[in-house]
Scaffold this motif. Structure first.
Motif, mmCIF file in Angstrom:
data_model
loop_
_atom_site.group_PDB
_atom_site.id
_atom_site.type_symbol
_atom_site.label_atom_id
_atom_site.label_comp_id
_atom_site.label_asym_id
_atom_site.label_seq_id
_atom_site.Cartn_x
_atom_site.Cartn_y
_atom_site.Cartn_z
ATOM 1 N N ARG A 267 0.799 -1.220 0.000
ATOM 2 C CA ARG A 267 0.000 0.000 0.000
ATOM 3 C C ARG A 267 0.832 1.271 0.000
ATOM 4 O O ARG A 267 0.287 2.370 0.004
ATOM 5 C CB ARG A 267 -0.954 0.003 1.197
ATOM 6 C CG ARG A 267 -1.872 -1.205 1.236
ATOM 7 C CD ARG A 267 -2.992 -1.043 2.209
ATOM 8 N NE ARG A 267 -3.952 -0.034 1.770
ATOM 9 C CZ ARG A 267 -5.074 0.248 2.430
ATOM 10 N NH1 ARG A 267 -5.361 -0.384 3.544
ATOM 11 N NH2 ARG A 267 -5.886 1.172 1.977
ATOM 12 N N HIS A 268 2.178 1.143 0.005
ATOM 13 C CA HIS A 268 2.969 2.376 -0.050
ATOM 14 C C HIS A 268 3.178 2.769 -1.512
ATOM 15 O O HIS A 268 3.148 1.945 -2.419
ATOM 16 C CB HIS A 268 4.306 2.230 0.684
ATOM 17 C CG HIS A 268 5.152 1.101 0.217
ATOM 18 N ND1 HIS A 268 4.926 -0.209 0.576
ATOM 19 C CD2 HIS A 268 6.241 1.082 -0.606
ATOM 20 C CE1 HIS A 268 5.832 -0.979 0.010
ATOM 21 N NE2 HIS A 268 6.635 -0.227 -0.718
ATOM 22 N N LEU A 269 3.399 4.059 -1.729
ATOM 23 C CA LEU A 269 3.475 4.623 -3.081
ATOM 24 C C LEU A 269 4.675 4.065 -3.849
ATOM 25 O O LEU A 269 5.779 4.006 -3.340
ATOM 26 C CB LEU A 269 3.585 6.148 -2.992
ATOM 27 C CG LEU A 269 3.542 6.911 -4.320
ATOM 28 C CD1 LEU A 269 2.194 6.732 -4.986
ATOM 29 C CD2 LEU A 269 3.844 8.389 -4.076
ATOM 30 N N ARG A 270 4.409 3.635 -5.071
ATOM 31 C CA ARG A 270 5.466 3.131 -5.949
ATOM 32 C C ARG A 270 5.686 4.109 -7.096
ATOM 33 O O ARG A 270 4.717 4.550 -7.732
ATOM 34 C CB ARG A 270 5.080 1.782 -6.541
ATOM 35 C CG ARG A 270 4.729 0.723 -5.501
ATOM 36 C CD ARG A 270 5.966 0.048 -4.972
ATOM 37 N NE ARG A 270 5.623 -1.020 -4.034
ATOM 38 C CZ ARG A 270 6.482 -1.898 -3.558
ATOM 39 N NH1 ARG A 270 7.744 -1.843 -3.951
ATOM 40 N NH2 ARG A 270 6.105 -2.822 -2.722
ATOM 41 N N PRO A 271 6.921 4.471 -7.405
ATOM 42 C CA PRO A 271 7.173 5.380 -8.527
ATOM 43 C C PRO A 271 6.847 4.695 -9.850
ATOM 44 O O PRO A 271 6.885 3.466 -9.960
ATOM 45 C CB PRO A 271 8.671 5.692 -8.413
ATOM 46 C CG PRO A 271 9.238 4.552 -7.637
ATOM 47 C CD PRO A 271 8.158 4.099 -6.699
ATOM 48 N N PRO A 272 6.535 5.481 -10.886
ATOM 49 C CA PRO A 272 6.153 4.902 -12.186
ATOM 50 C C PRO A 272 7.192 3.955 -12.767
ATOM 51 O O PRO A 272 6.842 2.929 -13.359
ATOM 52 C CB PRO A 272 5.970 6.139 -13.067
ATOM 53 C CG PRO A 272 5.624 7.239 -12.124
ATOM 54 C CD PRO A 272 6.395 6.947 -10.874
ATOM 55 N N ASP A 273 8.502 4.264 -12.607
ATOM 56 C CA ASP A 273 9.512 3.390 -13.191
ATOM 57 C C ASP A 273 9.550 2.030 -12.502
ATOM 58 O O ASP A 273 9.836 1.006 -13.126
ATOM 59 C CB ASP A 273 10.884 4.051 -13.144
ATOM 60 C CG ASP A 273 11.372 4.300 -11.727
ATOM 61 O OD1 ASP A 273 10.524 4.571 -10.847
ATOM 62 O OD2 ASP A 273 12.590 4.221 -11.495
ATOM 63 N N GLU A 274 9.227 1.993 -11.210
ATOM 64 C CA GLU A 274 9.198 0.711 -10.502
ATOM 65 C C GLU A 274 7.997 -0.123 -10.955
ATOM 66 O O GLU A 274 8.121 -1.328 -11.169
ATOM 67 C CB GLU A 274 9.139 0.943 -8.992
ATOM 68 C CG GLU A 274 9.222 -0.363 -8.195
ATOM 69 C CD GLU A 274 9.321 -0.122 -6.704
ATOM 70 O OE1 GLU A 274 9.211 -1.097 -5.937
ATOM 71 O OE2 GLU A 274 9.511 1.052 -6.294
ATOM 72 N N ILE A 275 6.845 0.515 -11.116
ATOM 73 C CA ILE A 275 5.664 -0.199 -11.607
ATOM 74 C C ILE A 275 5.935 -0.771 -12.989
ATOM 75 O O ILE A 275 5.605 -1.929 -13.282
ATOM 76 C CB ILE A 275 4.443 0.739 -11.626
ATOM 77 C CG1 ILE A 275 4.059 1.142 -10.198
ATOM 78 C CG2 ILE A 275 3.259 0.077 -12.330
ATOM 79 C CD1 ILE A 275 2.964 2.195 -10.132
ATOM 80 N N GLU A 276 6.579 0.023 -13.835
ATOM 81 C CA GLU A 276 6.880 -0.450 -15.188
ATOM 82 C C GLU A 276 7.884 -1.599 -15.142
ATOM 83 O O GLU A 276 7.797 -2.539 -15.945
ATOM 84 C CB GLU A 276 7.419 0.690 -16.048
ATOM 85 C CG GLU A 276 7.639 0.275 -17.497
ATOM 86 C CD GLU A 276 7.902 1.459 -18.406
ATOM 87 O OE1 GLU A 276 8.740 1.304 -19.317
ATOM 88 O OE2 GLU A 276 7.277 2.522 -18.214
ATOM 89 N N ALA A 277 8.824 -1.559 -14.205
ATOM 90 C CA ALA A 277 9.793 -2.648 -14.086
ATOM 91 C C ALA A 277 9.088 -3.957 -13.741
ATOM 92 O O ALA A 277 9.418 -5.019 -14.286
ATOM 93 C CB ALA A 277 10.834 -2.303 -13.022
ATOM 94 N N TYR A 278 8.123 -3.889 -12.829
ATOM 95 C CA TYR A 278 7.380 -5.097 -12.478
ATOM 96 C C TYR A 278 6.579 -5.608 -13.672
ATOM 97 O O TYR A 278 6.429 -6.824 -13.863
ATOM 98 C CB TYR A 278 6.458 -4.835 -11.290
ATOM 99 C CG TYR A 278 7.211 -4.564 -9.998
ATOM 100 C CD1 TYR A 278 8.316 -5.344 -9.642
ATOM 101 C CD2 TYR A 278 6.833 -3.546 -9.144
ATOM 102 C CE1 TYR A 278 9.016 -5.104 -8.472
ATOM 103 C CE2 TYR A 278 7.526 -3.307 -7.962
ATOM 104 C CZ TYR A 278 8.609 -4.084 -7.637
ATOM 105 O OH TYR A 278 9.295 -3.850 -6.483
ATOM 106 N N LEU A 279 6.054 -4.688 -14.468
ATOM 107 C CA LEU A 279 5.334 -5.089 -15.678
ATOM 108 C C LEU A 279 6.269 -5.819 -16.638
ATOM 109 O O LEU A 279 5.879 -6.814 -17.264
ATOM 110 C CB LEU A 279 4.724 -3.863 -16.354
ATOM 111 C CG LEU A 279 3.844 -4.133 -17.577
ATOM 112 C CD1 LEU A 279 2.576 -4.871 -17.172
ATOM 113 C CD2 LEU A 279 3.482 -2.828 -18.283
ATOM 114 N N HIS A 280 7.509 -5.358 -16.746
ATOM 115 C CA HIS A 280 8.498 -6.039 -17.576
ATOM 116 C C HIS A 280 8.710 -7.470 -17.092
ATOM 117 O O HIS A 280 8.786 -8.416 -17.887
ATOM 118 C CB HIS A 280 9.833 -5.291 -17.541
ATOM 119 C CG HIS A 280 9.803 -3.992 -18.271
ATOM 120 N ND1 HIS A 280 10.948 -3.256 -18.518
ATOM 121 C CD2 HIS A 280 8.781 -3.277 -18.815
ATOM 122 C CE1 HIS A 280 10.623 -2.149 -19.169
ATOM 123 N NE2 HIS A 280 9.313 -2.145 -19.351
ATOM 124 N N GLY A 281 8.826 -7.620 -15.773
ATOM 125 C CA GLY A 281 9.040 -8.954 -15.218
ATOM 126 C C GLY A 281 7.879 -9.891 -15.496
ATOM 127 O O GLY A 281 8.088 -11.067 -15.835
#
Length: 413
Positions: A267-281
């Motif tokens: 529930r803590h805020l994730r920066p856009p680049d981290e969210i995109e990294a998880y999408l890559h994975g």
């Protein structure tokens, strides 16, 4: 072995009539991950166990009794059950246990339809002469799973897949429930509407707003009234289930039409680049599964859960089916970009990706020109490396120190 007989409909198409006896079994392991942990560590038996840290992947019935559920936030779970024992997941142990349980299933009947790694439908019609009545077969199945694998399992028996699944759920934990043909509606109608397949939180809330809380209430309304509340498709589906109508056979060898993976973010805020990294994975993981199963996909679906526990999906259908990671990733990133304003406004606690409209790779219509896809060489090389040295042998730079997340054991694709 099936006891169903086709009968003509007004349109001339065959209709699958309900079988005469309750001979479909739904076998479902109880709190699977947590039960494996309690089996392998005697100190955990009889105590509340939570599998997973940041997110609850499974909870023992001792923890469930205090309100712990999946996929609850780990902190919230410990507030409900402060004396719970938290263990890290051991996916290889769960995969091995699942394999052993399915071996018991296949030794019981050749007609087994796996639903997930811890549950399956079994058709035992036609086995009476060699194996006895369905309820006797179910008793032996439960005893063999406990003796050979060391895990408790609940079994429901009914004429239809739907009722068998409901019966196993009602019998939990470690139970057995037979729904006889002449007692189906007496069993089904007192149950809450949430027991019907297709009734999630939103549909349940809509039904409750109209005073419909039990399956019997829904059945009495009739399909025309339900249509005005839920729409024609949902009304037809739920009304049929409310009267125990479910003609589907137990099917073996059916290949799934979609695959998916997800990553809980907390529930803590994730920066856009981290969210995109998880999408890559997630994309890498699903691409490997596609190619390993010789499948291709046509549609990419982005799934999101927000901080207020609401959900949303975004999807895009490709002009031609593919197993190319870069093509899938490009589509997924476009979907994520369109959802970014919503994520910034509502916060993101889970991101998932699904590939749907799957086809066999060798059945795809070739397009001109017939040149080999040279870019697939990279996919093949990475797949080979990960197969030889493990899924984490090669990873994207963006995922360093973040990991690819937990790879949950799955049935074959």
């Amino acid at each position: 072995m099936s006891e169903t007989t086709p009968a003509p409909t007004r349109s001339g198409r065959p209709r699958i009539e309900a079988r005469a006896e309750a001979s479909i079994l739904h076998a479902d392991l109880d709190s699977f991950y947590a039960s494996v942990e309690q089996r392998d560590d005697p100190r955990l038996r009889g105590r509340p166990v939570i599998v997973g840290g940041g997110v609850v992947l499974a909870a023992s019935y001792e923890a469930k009794a205090l309100g712990v559920r999946t996929p609850m936030n780990g902190g919230a779970a410990l507030r409900l059950c402060p004396h719970a024992i938290v263990v890290q997941p051991r996916m290889s142990a769960y995969a091995e246990a699942s394999k052993a349980v399915f071996e018991v299933f296949r030794n019981t009947t050749p007609i087994v339809e796996g639903i997930s790694i811890d549950e399956a439908f079994l058709d035992v019609s036609g086995l009476r002469r060699i194996a006895g009545e369905p309820i006797d077969i179910a008793h032996r199945l439960r005893a063999e799973v406990l003796e050979q694998v060391g895990l408790p399992i609940s079994v429901g028996i009914a004429r239809t897949k739907f009722l068998a699944k409901v019966a196993s759920a009602v019998s939990k934990p470690d139970g057995l429930r037979l729904v006889p043909p002449d007692g189906e509606l007496d069993f089904l109608h007192p149950l809450p509407v949430e027991r019907l397949w297709g009734v999630g939180e939103v549909t349940a809330r809509t039904l409750h707003d109209h005073g419909i809380t039990r399956v019997g209430h829904l059945a009495e309304l009739g399909e025309p009234v339900l249509r005005s509340i839920l729409g024609p498709g949902a009304a037809r589906h739920l009304f049929a289930l409310s009267w125990a109508r479910d003609p589907r056979r137990v099917e073996t060898g059916r290949r799934r039409r979609s695959i998916g993976a997800q990553r809980a973010l907390g529930r803590h805020l994730r920066p856009p680049d981290e969210i995109e990294a998880y999408l890559h994975g997630l994309t890498d993981r699903l691409g490997r599964r596609l190619r390993a199963a010789d499948r291709v996909c046509r549609t990419v679906v982005l799934r999101m859960r927000f901080d207020d526990f609401t959900r949303a999906t975004r999807s895009h259908t490709l002009p031609e089916a593919t197993d190319h990671t870069e093509t899938i990733l490009r589509t997924a990133r476009t979907l994520l970009a369109t959802a970014t304003p919503m994520i910034q406004e509502r916060g993101l606690t889970l991101i998932g990706l699904a590939l749907t409209n799957l086809e066999d790779a060798d059945a795809v219509q070739l397009t001109l020109p017939f040149d080999p896809h040279a870019t697939n060489t990279l996919d093949s090389t990475l797949d080979n490396l990960r197969q030889r040295f493990g899924s984490t042998a090669v990873t994207r730079a963006a995922l360093i120190n973040r990991g690819e997340g937990i790879s949950v054991p799955l049935l074959p694709d």
